[in-house]
Scaffold this motif. Structure first.
Motif, PDB file in Angstrom:
ATOM      1  N   ILE A  63       0.860  -1.181   0.000  1.00 11.64           N
ATOM      2  CA  ILE A  63       0.000   0.000   0.000  1.00 11.64           C
ATOM      3  C   ILE A  63       0.896   1.230   0.000  1.00 11.64           C
ATOM      4  N   GLY A  64       0.920   1.935  -1.125  1.00  4.73           N
ATOM      5  CA  GLY A  64       1.765   3.131  -1.216  1.00  4.73           C
ATOM      6  C   GLY A  64       3.220   2.753  -1.333  1.00  4.73           C
ATOM      7  N   VAL A  65       3.992   2.977  -0.266  1.00  3.05           N
ATOM      8  CA  VAL A  65       5.429   2.713  -0.264  1.00  3.05           C
ATOM      9  C   VAL A  65       5.852   2.122   1.078  1.00  3.05           C
ATOM     10  N   GLU A  66       6.698   1.109   1.048  1.00  4.92           N
ATOM     11  CA  GLU A  66       7.308   0.563   2.242  1.00  4.92           C
ATOM     12  C   GLU A  66       8.820   0.562   2.043  1.00  4.92           C
ATOM     13  N   PHE A  67       9.570   0.371   3.114  1.00  3.59           N
ATOM     14  CA  PHE A  67      11.021   0.383   2.959  1.00  3.59           C
ATOM     15  C   PHE A  67      11.677  -0.599   3.913  1.00  3.59           C
ATOM     16  N   ALA A  68      12.925  -0.942   3.579  1.00  5.96           N
ATOM     17  CA  ALA A  68      13.775  -1.735   4.456  1.00  5.96           C
ATOM     18  C   ALA A  68      15.206  -1.332   4.148  1.00  5.96           C
ATOM     19  N   TYR A  69      16.121  -1.640   5.062  1.00  7.57           N
ATOM     20  CA  TYR A  69      17.503  -1.307   4.798  1.00  7.57           C
ATOM     21  C   TYR A  69      18.412  -2.425   5.289  1.00  7.57           C
ATOM     22  N   ARG A  70      19.623  -2.393   4.763  1.00 12.91           N
ATOM     23  CA  ARG A  70      20.628  -3.372   5.182  1.00 12.91           C
ATOM     24  C   ARG A  70      22.005  -2.777   4.960  1.00 12.91           C
ATOM     25  N   ASN A  71      22.912  -3.031   5.900  1.00 12.74           N
ATOM     26  CA  ASN A  71      24.283  -2.568   5.755  1.00 12.74           C
ATOM     27  C   ASN A  71      25.084  -3.572   4.931  1.00 12.74           C
ATOM     28  N   ILE A  72      25.853  -3.043   3.981  1.00 14.76           N
ATOM     29  CA  ILE A  72      26.636  -3.875   3.071  1.00 14.76           C
ATOM     30  C   ILE A  72      28.061  -3.347   3.029  1.00 14.76           C
ATOM     31  N   ARG A  73      29.023  -4.229   3.070  1.00 16.02           N
ATOM     32  CA  ARG A  73      30.417  -3.796   2.960  1.00 16.02           C
ATOM     33  C   ARG A  73      30.901  -4.006   1.530  1.00 16.02           C
ATOM     34  N   VAL A  74      31.385  -2.926   0.937  1.00 15.59           N
ATOM     35  CA  VAL A  74      31.984  -2.970  -0.394  1.00 15.59           C
ATOM     36  C   VAL A  74      33.410  -2.470  -0.259  1.00 15.59           C
ATOM     37  N   GLY A  75      34.374  -3.379  -0.411  1.00 14.31           N
ATOM     38  CA  GLY A  75      35.765  -3.008  -0.166  1.00 14.31           C
ATOM     39  C   GLY A  75      35.945  -2.643   1.296  1.00 14.31           C
ATOM     40  N   ASP A  76      36.506  -1.462   1.549  1.00 17.25           N
ATOM     41  CA  ASP A  76      36.694  -1.016   2.927  1.00 17.25           C
ATOM     42  C   ASP A  76      35.610  -0.053   3.379  1.00 17.25           C
ATOM     43  N   LYS A  77      34.528   0.059   2.610  1.00 24.43           N
ATOM     44  CA  LYS A  77      33.443   0.980   2.930  1.00 24.43           C
ATOM     45  C   LYS A  77      32.196   0.227   3.401  1.00 24.43           C
ATOM     46  N   LEU A  78      31.524   0.795   4.418  1.00 26.52           N
ATOM     47  CA  LEU A  78      30.267   0.230   4.893  1.00 26.52           C
ATOM     48  C   LEU A  78      29.128   1.092   4.359  1.00 26.52           C
ATOM     49  N   ILE A  79      28.240   0.463   3.621  1.00 27.95           N
ATOM     50  CA  ILE A  79      27.164   1.175   2.938  1.00 27.95           C
ATOM     51  C   ILE A  79      25.816   0.773   3.529  1.00 27.95           C
ATOM     52  N   LYS A  80      25.007   1.760   3.871  1.00 28.83           N
ATOM     53  CA  LYS A  80      23.638   1.485   4.276  1.00 28.83           C
ATOM     54  C   LYS A  80      22.763   1.599   3.038  1.00 28.83           C
ATOM     55  N   ALA A  81      22.244   0.473   2.575  1.00 22.18           N
ATOM     56  CA  ALA A  81      21.355   0.454   1.414  1.00 22.18           C
ATOM     57  C   ALA A  81      19.916   0.567   1.901  1.00 22.18           C
ATOM     58  N   GLN A  82      19.264   1.648   1.522  1.00 23.26           N
ATOM     59  CA  GLN A  82      17.878   1.869   1.920  1.00 23.26           C
ATOM     60  C   GLN A  82      16.996   1.665   0.689  1.00 23.26           C
ATOM     61  N   ILE A  83      16.188   0.603   0.729  1.00 25.29           N
ATOM     62  CA  ILE A  83      15.411   0.184  -0.436  1.00 25.29           C
ATOM     63  C   ILE A  83      13.937   0.479  -0.208  1.00 25.29           C
ATOM     64  N   TRP A  84      13.335   1.226  -1.140  1.00 23.71           N
ATOM     65  CA  TRP A  84      11.924   1.572  -1.071  1.00 23.71           C
ATOM     66  C   TRP A  84      11.131   0.698  -2.028  1.00 23.71           C
ATOM     67  N   ASP A  85      10.173  -0.021  -1.469  1.00 22.35           N
ATOM     68  CA  ASP A  85       9.309  -0.939  -2.224  1.00 22.35           C
ATOM     69  C   ASP A  85       8.036  -0.190  -2.605  1.00 22.35           C
ATOM     70  N   THR A  86       7.834   0.038  -3.895  1.00 19.15           N
ATOM     71  CA  THR A  86       6.702   0.847  -4.342  1.00 19.15           C
ATOM     72  C   THR A  86       5.539  -0.023  -4.804  1.00 19.15           C
ATOM     73  N   ALA A  87       4.332   0.477  -4.608  1.00 19.92           N
ATOM     74  CA  ALA A  87       3.127  -0.245  -5.028  1.00 19.92           C
ATOM     75  C   ALA A  87       3.037  -0.274  -6.548  1.00 19.92           C
TER      76      ALA A  87
END
Length: 234
Positions: A63-87
């Motif tokens: 319904i509308g938009v939902e989101f989730a996130y997960r931390n991912i390491r790429v090389g020596d960097k820590l990335i917070k990937a914030q993913i929006w799930d759209t209707a």
């Protein structure tokens, strides 16, 4: 219309609050991405599989938009990937289109057992490129590969479209957890490559944003990537 507008305002304020509070000191980057495609192609299960390693057969329409996130390491960097799930329903299109703003990546999903969802990809691509950044990393996903006996869209069809539009491509199965991790990681890694190159160019010009001279922050509302290059299809 009034209900939709009220819902839009609530979601917009909610998103802004989440964006303000979701970045933490341990992360080097915050990347926003969106999941788009027709209703019932499996977007929510792809996200839940990636974020929580869960799959729900009785998953209900978003319904509308939902989101989730997960931390991912790429090389020596820590990335917070914030993913929006759209209707995927038409009545929510005016709401979800606003969430393309600031997105550095997109997962464009169709159902390999429903040809109509593949035929509608051109419409989704048009909307994505109209409201999103021209530099966005886009990964095309043919979902539900576990239902190959009911296939209506061939692998070569997905590959051809991806090559034509300059997209990354792979087939996935949220149910059997096939290529789900790889799809998200491919997108995040490609975004990281592009933003790193942009940051390097900015440093050369002595205009790179810094935090106390130590850490770069990718502001999802302000940063655009460098010119997108085509990535490999699978």
């Amino acid at each position: 219309m009034c209900l939709n507008m009220s819902f839009f305002l609530i979601l917009h304020l909610f998103q802004r609050g989440i964006m303000a509070n979701s970045f933490d000191d341990e992360c080097d980057y915050l990347f926003k991405a969106v999941l788009i495609g027709d209703s019932a192609v499996g977007k929510s299960n792809l996200l839940s599989r990636f974020a929580r390693d869960e799959f729900h057969l009785d998953s209900k329409p978003t319904i509308g938009v939902e989101f989730a996130y997960r931390n991912i390491r790429v090389g020596d960097k820590l990335i917070k990937a914030q993913i929006w799930d759209t209707a995927g329903q038409e009545r929510f299109r005016a709401i979800t289109s606003s969430y393309y703003r600031g997105a550095l990546g997109a997962l464009l999903v169709y159902d390999i057992t429903r040809k109509a969802t593949f035929e509608n990809l051109k419409k989704w691509l048009h909307e994505l490129r109209e409201f999103g950044s021209s530099d966005m990393v886009i990964v095309l996903l043919g979902n539900k590969s576990d239902l190959c006996q009911s296939r209506q869209v061939g692998v070569e069809d997905g590959q051809s479209l991806a090559q034509l539009e300059g997209l990354c491509f792979m087939e996935t199965s949220a149910k059997e957890n096939v290529n789900v991790e790889e799809a998200f990681l491919q997108m995040v890694t490609k975004i990281h490559e592009i933003t790193s190159q942009k940051s390097l160019e900015a440093k050369t010009n002595e205009t790179s944003p810094t935090l106390n001279g130590k850490k770069e922050i990718i502001n999802v509302d302000e940063v655009s990537a460098t010119k997108q290059t085509s990535c490999c299809s699978y």
